[in-house]
Design a protein around this motif. Sequence first.
Motif, PDB file in Angstrom:
ATOM      1  N   CYS A   1       0.760  -1.074  -0.055  1.00 57.35           N
ATOM      2  CA  CYS A   1      -0.150   0.061  -0.220  1.00 57.35           C
ATOM      3  C   CYS A   1       0.745   1.294   0.071  1.00 57.35           C
ATOM      4  CB  CYS A   1      -1.127   0.036   0.984  1.00 57.35           C
ATOM      5  SG  CYS A   1      -0.635  -0.508   2.675  1.00 57.35           S
TER       6      CYS A   1
ATOM      7  N   GLN B   1       1.905   2.328  -3.141  1.00 53.90           N
ATOM      8  CA  GLN B   1       0.448   2.989  -4.493  1.00 53.90           C
ATOM      9  C   GLN B   1       1.033   4.184  -4.684  1.00 53.90           C
ATOM     10  OE1 GLN B   1      -3.686   2.651  -2.949  1.00 53.90           O
ATOM     11  NE2 GLN B   1      -3.451   0.597  -2.783  1.00 53.90           N
TER      12      GLN B   1
ATOM     13  N   LYS C   1      -1.490  -4.120  -0.938  1.00 55.32           N
ATOM     14  CA  LYS C   1      -2.253  -4.377   0.237  1.00 55.32           C
ATOM     15  C   LYS C   1      -0.796  -4.121   0.939  1.00 55.32           C
ATOM     16  CE  LYS C   1      -5.968  -7.211  -1.683  1.00 55.32           C
ATOM     17  NZ  LYS C   1      -6.659  -7.903  -1.121  1.00 55.32           N
ATOM     18  N   CYS C   2      -1.131  -4.223   2.378  1.00 58.44           N
ATOM     19  CA  CYS C   2      -0.016  -3.995   3.291  1.00 58.44           C
ATOM     20  C   CYS C   2      -0.858  -5.285   4.627  1.00 58.44           C
ATOM     21  CB  CYS C   2      -0.239  -2.500   4.344  1.00 58.44           C
ATOM     22  SG  CYS C   2       1.014  -1.135   3.622  1.00 58.44           S
TER      23      CYS C   2
ATOM     24  N   ASP D   1      -3.588  -4.112   6.849  1.00 58.06           N
ATOM     25  CA  ASP D   1      -4.868  -4.134   5.931  1.00 58.06           C
ATOM     26  C   ASP D   1      -5.218  -5.090   5.743  1.00 58.06           C
ATOM     27  OD1 ASP D   1      -4.508  -1.813   5.276  1.00 58.06           O
ATOM     28  OD2 ASP D   1      -3.484  -1.607   2.957  1.00 58.06           O
TER      29      ASP D   1
END
Length: 272
Positions: free
Chosen positions: A161, A164, A204-205, A208
């Motif tokens: 993330c 991004q 994504k992290c 998350d």
Amino acid sequence: MGGTKQGTDGRATHRERLAPKRLPFSLAVLAALMSLAGVFPCPRGCRCTDRSRSVECRDSNLSQIPQGIPACARRLLITGNNIPLLGEQSFAGNGTGLARLGALSLQANHIRRIAPGAFDGLASLRTLNLSANALASIAADAFLGLRLKVYLFANPLVCDCELQPVYWWLKNTSQAGDGQSLTCFGPEALNGSILGRLRAEDLKCPEDTYVFFAIVLALIGATFLMVLYLNRNGIKRWASNFREACHDQMEGYQYRYEQDREPGIASVTAVV
């Protein structure tokens, strides 16, 4: 005597007329010597070429951008050093200003992070090479206000993330000279993937994922409580019936226990 004096004066006058012509030649020799020595001061560990206006700092064990880079420099090459951070205004704080710098190469310097505004003051910069460093992520506004080509090949980009902003920058700009070949180093699921071919939701992290599971569990719990509330009357009736059934069952057990106990009492009385 008069002729000799006139001849001497004539030669003196002739030398005086020649003297001014020797001065420009002396200045030319001096300028050549200064050019060989370097008209502008050069940072320690670097090599400056006045004619091409280039500065090269190769394998000089630098830990930051050197100070004292000539203001006339149009090309700056810094490679093979250990500069983990490009801080804010790394070049604007040079002291001389680098407004004419057009090409900047920072290959293989173990750069891990680029702060916002790191390239402030480089108004003429058109080419920036950051290949073969240790960049895992890049600030969203690292190149803000610059019209240039950026090269980021061979950096261990972590496609989560935090990347991004770079992802959308690559999608919406033509500044990345090698944007179509940038690959992900991590996470493991995306290792080797082309960054430009991923979807935004792929970045994504880990936290998350944890948040997602927490939200799902909270929704399940809330739904369960809502079902209990809506069926509270039926649950009360079921609990009452269950309690009565248990009571009847216990009474049956007690009755059978008493029946089984009576023959034993009678046999003991007979023996006595």
